[in-house]
Design a protein around this motif. Structure first.
Motif, PDB file in Angstrom:
ATOM      1  N   PHE A  27      -3.663   9.754   3.871  1.00 36.45           N
ATOM      2  CA  PHE A  27      -3.793   8.423   3.282  1.00 36.45           C
ATOM      3  C   PHE A  27      -2.424   7.839   2.957  1.00 36.45           C
ATOM      4  O   PHE A  27      -1.480   8.557   2.634  1.00 36.45           O
ATOM      5  CB  PHE A  27      -4.656   8.481   2.024  1.00 36.45           C
ATOM      6  CG  PHE A  27      -6.100   8.781   2.311  1.00 36.45           C
ATOM      7  CD1 PHE A  27      -6.953   7.778   2.727  1.00 36.45           C
ATOM      8  CD2 PHE A  27      -6.597  10.067   2.201  1.00 36.45           C
ATOM      9  CE1 PHE A  27      -8.281   8.045   3.019  1.00 36.45           C
ATOM     10  CE2 PHE A  27      -7.917  10.354   2.492  1.00 36.45           C
ATOM     11  CZ  PHE A  27      -8.769   9.335   2.897  1.00 36.45           C
ATOM     12  N   ARG A  28      -2.344   6.511   3.011  1.00 29.59           N
ATOM     13  CA  ARG A  28      -1.091   5.823   2.767  1.00 29.59           C
ATOM     14  C   ARG A  28      -1.255   4.784   1.672  1.00 29.59           C
ATOM     15  O   ARG A  28      -2.370   4.331   1.385  1.00 29.59           O
ATOM     16  CB  ARG A  28      -0.600   5.165   4.056  1.00 29.59           C
ATOM     17  CG  ARG A  28      -0.291   6.158   5.155  1.00 29.59           C
ATOM     18  CD  ARG A  28       0.021   5.480   6.469  1.00 29.59           C
ATOM     19  NE  ARG A  28       1.164   4.579   6.334  1.00 29.59           N
ATOM     20  CZ  ARG A  28       1.682   3.907   7.363  1.00 29.59           C
ATOM     21  NH1 ARG A  28       1.169   4.038   8.570  1.00 29.59           N
ATOM     22  NH2 ARG A  28       2.717   3.108   7.183  1.00 29.59           N
ATOM     23  N   ASP A  29      -0.139   4.410   1.087  1.00 29.45           N
ATOM     24  CA  ASP A  29      -0.123   3.393   0.030  1.00 29.45           C
ATOM     25  C   ASP A  29       0.322   2.055   0.609  1.00 29.45           C
ATOM     26  O   ASP A  29       1.293   2.003   1.382  1.00 29.45           O
ATOM     27  CB  ASP A  29       0.840   3.802  -1.086  1.00 29.45           C
ATOM     28  CG  ASP A  29       0.364   5.033  -1.830  1.00 29.45           C
ATOM     29  OD1 ASP A  29      -0.865   5.219  -1.915  1.00 29.45           O
ATOM     30  OD2 ASP A  29       1.211   5.798  -2.313  1.00 29.45           O
ATOM     31  N   TRP A  33      -4.269  -5.663   0.827  1.00 29.86           N
ATOM     32  CA  TRP A  33      -5.105  -5.500   2.014  1.00 29.86           C
ATOM     33  C   TRP A  33      -4.463  -6.104   3.255  1.00 29.86           C
ATOM     34  O   TRP A  33      -4.586  -5.577   4.360  1.00 29.86           O
ATOM     35  CB  TRP A  33      -6.481  -6.114   1.775  1.00 29.86           C
ATOM     36  CG  TRP A  33      -7.441  -5.928   2.917  1.00 29.86           C
ATOM     37  CD1 TRP A  33      -7.980  -6.890   3.704  1.00 29.86           C
ATOM     38  CD2 TRP A  33      -7.953  -4.682   3.419  1.00 29.86           C
ATOM     39  NE1 TRP A  33      -8.807  -6.348   4.661  1.00 29.86           N
ATOM     40  CE2 TRP A  33      -8.811  -4.986   4.500  1.00 29.86           C
ATOM     41  CE3 TRP A  33      -7.779  -3.351   3.045  1.00 29.86           C
ATOM     42  CZ2 TRP A  33      -9.482  -4.017   5.226  1.00 29.86           C
ATOM     43  CZ3 TRP A  33      -8.448  -2.378   3.768  1.00 29.86           C
ATOM     44  CH2 TRP A  33      -9.277  -2.718   4.848  1.00 29.86           C
ATOM     45  N   VAL A  36      -2.330  -3.713   4.966  1.00 27.42           N
ATOM     46  CA  VAL A  36      -3.091  -2.744   5.759  1.00 27.42           C
ATOM     47  C   VAL A  36      -3.398  -3.334   7.133  1.00 27.42           C
ATOM     48  O   VAL A  36      -3.199  -2.680   8.168  1.00 27.42           O
ATOM     49  CB  VAL A  36      -4.403  -2.358   5.044  1.00 27.42           C
ATOM     50  CG1 VAL A  36      -5.224  -1.416   5.913  1.00 27.42           C
ATOM     51  CG2 VAL A  36      -4.120  -1.726   3.691  1.00 27.42           C
ATOM     52  N   VAL A  49     -11.138   3.442   5.500  1.00 23.23           N
ATOM     53  CA  VAL A  49     -11.052   3.227   4.057  1.00 23.23           C
ATOM     54  C   VAL A  49     -12.045   4.134   3.341  1.00 23.23           C
ATOM     55  O   VAL A  49     -13.230   4.163   3.691  1.00 23.23           O
ATOM     56  CB  VAL A  49     -11.339   1.759   3.674  1.00 23.23           C
ATOM     57  CG1 VAL A  49     -11.105   1.555   2.178  1.00 23.23           C
ATOM     58  CG2 VAL A  49     -10.463   0.802   4.478  1.00 23.23           C
ATOM     59  N   VAL A  83      -6.675   4.575   4.097  1.00 22.01           N
ATOM     60  CA  VAL A  83      -6.419   4.034   2.764  1.00 22.01           C
ATOM     61  C   VAL A  83      -7.520   4.468   1.819  1.00 22.01           C
ATOM     62  O   VAL A  83      -8.702   4.485   2.202  1.00 22.01           O
ATOM     63  CB  VAL A  83      -6.377   2.487   2.793  1.00 22.01           C
ATOM     64  CG1 VAL A  83      -5.938   1.939   1.433  1.00 22.01           C
ATOM     65  CG2 VAL A  83      -5.476   1.978   3.885  1.00 22.01           C
ATOM     66  N   TRP A 100      -4.603  -3.445  -7.251  1.00 21.18           N
ATOM     67  CA  TRP A 100      -5.637  -3.512  -6.223  1.00 21.18           C
ATOM     68  C   TRP A 100      -7.000  -3.929  -6.777  1.00 21.18           C
ATOM     69  O   TRP A 100      -7.973  -4.006  -6.032  1.00 21.18           O
ATOM     70  CB  TRP A 100      -5.781  -2.152  -5.529  1.00 21.18           C
ATOM     71  CG  TRP A 100      -4.884  -2.007  -4.335  1.00 21.18           C
ATOM     72  CD1 TRP A 100      -3.569  -1.648  -4.314  1.00 21.18           C
ATOM     73  CD2 TRP A 100      -5.252  -2.229  -2.972  1.00 21.18           C
ATOM     74  NE1 TRP A 100      -3.090  -1.621  -3.027  1.00 21.18           N
ATOM     75  CE2 TRP A 100      -4.105  -1.977  -2.175  1.00 21.18           C
ATOM     76  CE3 TRP A 100      -6.424  -2.616  -2.338  1.00 21.18           C
ATOM     77  CZ2 TRP A 100      -4.112  -2.108  -0.795  1.00 21.18           C
ATOM     78  CZ3 TRP A 100      -6.429  -2.732  -0.955  1.00 21.18           C
ATOM     79  CH2 TRP A 100      -5.282  -2.484  -0.198  1.00 21.18           C
TER      80      TRP A 100
END
Length: 433
Positions: A27-29, A33, A36, A49, A83, A100
């Motif tokens: 997973f990435r930060d 959105w 992404v 997701v 994500v 978020w």
């Protein structure tokens, strides 16, 4: 001196670099959105997701045992921008999670996220590939990731085919089921209706009694009506469906159709006119097509359900006793001792003052006691019925027996209940209130 500066610069840049790389489990930060979507477009990868909540046990289990599996992380790294999005809000949320909040709420509304974990698969352009909810094993998740990455399985492409009329009608039921699972109910219903009228109804009758029939009934029960030819055919040929699935399935479906399309409308009509249903008329209507025996049994069950709804307990008790006697008390006890005990305690004992019904309840309990002589709950019910009939001394003796057995088994909750009941009996107070 220059070496020290270079080392310091590297140490400062490392956290920023790591934040943009794959985090635990692949997973990435991202700041939002749109970032992404931009990354998916740049890398030409699909989007995965994981919508989770901090209190969600299965979510934590997937973090610990699934996303750490090399097969899963490898598939994510190769094909997806992955994500994780937290859907609940807590006091411990860090600034990154808080930033978020609005995005999470917007995505939750768009994709109707109300179960956790929910796994969302999107194309690199943000088009819907698939949605799955609940815990997934590592092997199952790998399969889902592979399937979603196959363009032929993409939900949005199937939807486009439906919208432009190019989808094969035989494939429409599966798409309808998927669409309903994705919570687009009105669209799914329209698909199912088109499948039935444009494809299913044109099949031979014996060909209709297959998995498609049970799928239609399970997911879209309104598509098949009692007046449809397939219902009459199934009634005349029950073995076709029963042999494929299970004995008695045809009868269950026939009963469902009769109640829904013949019996219930006549009951609703009576309720709207503020009168009791004409049970004789309803029985006659069903018997025209399905015979007296079927009509009598179905209307009996519908009448009992109606009496429950109206809380007409005296008549409920009357019919429940009649139901047991038709079956035979020995057979009823053999089928379910608990059900008989609950019937006597919750209905006959608590809801009726009719001595005839109470004596019937006592007879049922005597049969039940023969099979369960050391069951303190059965003995307690027996004691309460004895007490309500007026046999106080016997009732107290039986309740004491139930208490001793409960104490021996250390069923503390029952122990306290039985002590309270004993006290009421000894004080000549009702135990059924």
């Amino acid at each position: 001196m220059k070496k020290i500066v270079i080392v310091l610069l590297l140490s400062l840049c490392t956290p920023l670099f790591s934040a943009a790389q794959n985090a635990k489990g692949g997973f990435r930060d991202f700041p939002d959105w749109q970032a992404v979507l931009n990354e998916a477009k740049t890398t030409n990868k699909n989007i995965f997701v994981d919508f989770y909540a901090t209190w969600c046990g299965p979510c934590k289990e997937m973090d610990a045992t699934v996303y750490t599996d090399p097969r899963v992380s490898g598939s994510l790294d190769s094909n997806y921008i992955a994500v994780k999005i937290q859907m609940d809000r807590t006091k411990e949320d860090n600034p990154k999670i808080q930033s978020w909040y609005q995005e999470a709420a917007s995505l939750g509304k768009k994709y109707q996220i109300n179960a956790f974990p929910t796994l969302l698969f999107l194309s690199r352009k943000g088009e819907l590939l698939a949605i799955e909810s609940g815990f997934q094993s590592a092997l199952d998740l790998v399969r889902l990731l592979q399937a979603a990455n196959d363009p032929q399985n993409a939900y949005y492409l199937q939807l486009q085919k439906y919208q432009d009329g190019s989808i094969a009608l035989k494939d429409l039921l599966n798409l309808a089921i998927t669409t309903k699972r994705y919570k687009h109910d009105s669209l799914a219903d329209a698909m199912a209706k088109r499948y039935k009228t444009g494809y299913y109804d044109l099949l031979s009758l014996d060909s209709q009694l297959n998995r498609s029939f049970t799928d239609l009934i399970t997911h879209f029960p309104g598509t098949i009506k009692e007046k449809d030819r397939i219902v009459s055919y199934m009634y005349a040929n029950p073995k076709i469906l029963d042999s494929t699935f299970r004995p008695g399935l045809s009868n269950d479906y026939i009963s469902y159709f009769i109640r829904r399309d013949i019996v219930d409308p006549l009951i609703d009509e009576a309720d709207q006119e503020n009168r009791k249903p004409d049970w004789a008329r309803i029985t006659k209507e069903v018997a025209k097509k399905y015979g007296n025996q079927k009509a009598t049994n179905l209307v009996f069950d519908s009448k009992l359900a109606w009496l429950y709804k109206k809380e007409d307990w005296e008549n409920v008790v009357k019919l429940e006793i009649e139901k047991v006697e038709k079956k035979g008390i020995q057979n009823a006890v053999k089928a379910s001792s608990l059900q008989v005990n609950n019937l006597v305690y919750d209905l006959i004992f608590k809801k009726s003052n009719n001595p005839v019904y109470l004596k019937k309840g006592l007879q049922f309990m005597e049969v039940l006691l023969e099979k369960n002589p050391a069951d303190h709950e059965v003995i307690d019910t027996y004691a309460n019925v004895l007490y309500k009939i007026g046999r106080k001394h016997e009732a107290i003796q039986q309740e004491k027996k139930a208490l001793i057995l409960a104490e021996e088994k250390k069923h503390e909750q029952n122990v306290q209940v039985y002590k309270d009941v004993l006290k009421l009996m000894q004080e000549n107070k009702p135990t059924w209130q």
